[in-house]
Scaffold this motif. Structure first.
Motif, PDB file in Angstrom:
ATOM      1  N   ASP A   1       1.897  22.626  -3.751  1.00 34.12           N
ATOM      2  CA  ASP A   1       1.007  23.447  -4.560  1.00 34.12           C
ATOM      3  C   ASP A   1       1.075  24.894  -4.095  1.00 34.12           C
ATOM      4  OD1 ASP A   1       0.044  21.256  -6.012  1.00 34.12           O
ATOM      5  OD2 ASP A   1      -1.427  20.790  -4.453  1.00 34.12           O
TER       6      ASP A   1
ATOM      7  N   SER B   1       0.820  -1.220   0.000  1.00 40.59           N
ATOM      8  CA  SER B   1       0.000   0.000   0.000  1.00 40.59           C
ATOM      9  C   SER B   1       0.846   1.258   0.000  1.00 40.59           C
ATOM     10  CB  SER B   1      -0.954  -0.004   1.186  1.00 40.59           C
ATOM     11  OG  SER B   1      -0.216   0.027   2.391  1.00 40.59           O
ATOM     12  N   GLU B   2       1.967   1.270   0.698  1.00 42.82           N
ATOM     13  CA  GLU B   2       2.807   2.463   0.734  1.00 42.82           C
ATOM     14  C   GLU B   2       3.420   2.733  -0.639  1.00 42.82           C
ATOM     15  OE1 GLU B   2       6.888   3.677   2.833  1.00 42.82           O
ATOM     16  OE2 GLU B   2       5.312   3.004   4.202  1.00 42.82           O
ATOM     17  N   GLU B   3       3.853   1.687  -1.329  1.00 37.23           N
ATOM     18  CA  GLU B   3       4.474   1.868  -2.622  1.00 37.23           C
ATOM     19  C   GLU B   3       3.460   2.259  -3.690  1.00 37.23           C
ATOM     20  OE1 GLU B   3       5.053  -0.782  -0.671  1.00 37.23           O
ATOM     21  OE2 GLU B   3       7.137  -0.443  -0.134  1.00 37.23           O
TER      22      GLU B   3
ATOM     23  N   GLY C   1       0.471   3.950  -3.129  1.00 35.94           N
ATOM     24  CA  GLY C   1      -0.254   5.187  -2.850  1.00 35.94           C
ATOM     25  C   GLY C   1       0.578   6.414  -3.157  1.00 35.94           C
ATOM     26  N   PRO C   2      -0.086   7.565  -3.256  1.00 34.18           N
ATOM     27  CA  PRO C   2       0.658   8.802  -3.514  1.00 34.18           C
ATOM     28  C   PRO C   2       1.468   9.214  -2.286  1.00 34.18           C
ATOM     29  CG  PRO C   2      -1.651   9.283  -3.102  1.00 34.18           C
ATOM     30  CD  PRO C   2      -1.516   7.786  -3.145  1.00 34.18           C
ATOM     31  N   GLU C   3       2.595   9.837  -2.542  1.00 33.44           N
ATOM     32  CA  GLU C   3       3.433  10.321  -1.451  1.00 33.44           C
ATOM     33  C   GLU C   3       2.859  11.646  -0.952  1.00 33.44           C
ATOM     34  OE1 GLU C   3       7.974  11.852  -0.821  1.00 33.44           O
ATOM     35  OE2 GLU C   3       7.576  10.362  -2.360  1.00 33.44           O
ATOM     36  N   ARG C   4       2.759  11.776   0.360  1.00 40.65           N
ATOM     37  CA  ARG C   4       2.234  13.016   0.929  1.00 40.65           C
ATOM     38  C   ARG C   4       3.334  14.068   0.953  1.00 40.65           C
ATOM     39  NH1 ARG C   4      -2.792  12.372   3.196  1.00 40.65           N
ATOM     40  NH2 ARG C   4      -3.335  10.252   3.746  1.00 40.65           N
ATOM     41  N   ILE C   5       2.997  15.242   0.461  1.00 39.73           N
ATOM     42  CA  ILE C   5       3.933  16.364   0.472  1.00 39.73           C
ATOM     43  C   ILE C   5       3.629  17.192   1.713  1.00 39.73           C
ATOM     44  CG2 ILE C   5       4.663  18.443  -0.749  1.00 39.73           C
ATOM     45  CD1 ILE C   5       3.926  16.984  -3.340  1.00 39.73           C
TER      46      ILE C   5
END
Length: 142
Positions: free
Chosen positions: A65, A25-27, A29-33
């Protein structure tokens, strides 16, 4: 002839896929900025600017963003979910009568901020100080 239901087979396949992807799941999913909150006041020669917008954008490898906020009547602002790191600050529709200043702060603003993941203390951005600092930086060395 007895009819078999496909439901148990579908449930078993779904459970198997769930187990396979649970460790990934970690790989997948999107990485949180990381983001932070920036607050403060925008002034010109010590007097609050009573209208306009402030916008921050990542600079020099910072990720995230852009964020923006309307300036309050007392020049205050608060930007939630602002990028962490080096930022360029743009000011839009501010009440300043210097055409160069309006162009500068909108297009190639010299204002820079460094932010950390924990919200810092409120910032004071003095437009006239920033103009002076930028002018000094652009003058040739004597």
């Amino acid at each position: 002839m007895r009819r078999r239901s496909l439901r148990p087979r579908i449930e078993s396949a779904a459970a198997l896929l769930g187990l396979i992807f649970a460790g990934c799941s970690e790989e997948l999913g999107p990485e949180r900025i990381p983001t932070t909150t920036i607050s403060g006041v925008v002034v010109a020669a010590g007097k609050p600017l009573g209208r306009g917008w402030i916008e921050v954008q990542p600079l020099d490898g910072s990720l995230g963003d852009p964020g923006s906020a309307r300036l309050g009547p007392d020049g205050t602002f608060r930007i939630d979910r602002a990028p962490v790191g080096k930022l360029v600050v743009r000011l839009l529709n501010i009440p300043i009568d210097l055409p160069y200043a309006i162009w500068l702060f909108r297009n190639s603003s010299p204002i820079r901020l460094d932010t950390q993941s924990a919200p810092g203390s409120p910032r004071t951005i003095d437009v006239m100080e920033e103009l002076y600092r930028h002018r000094k930086k652009m003058e040739p060395a004597r």
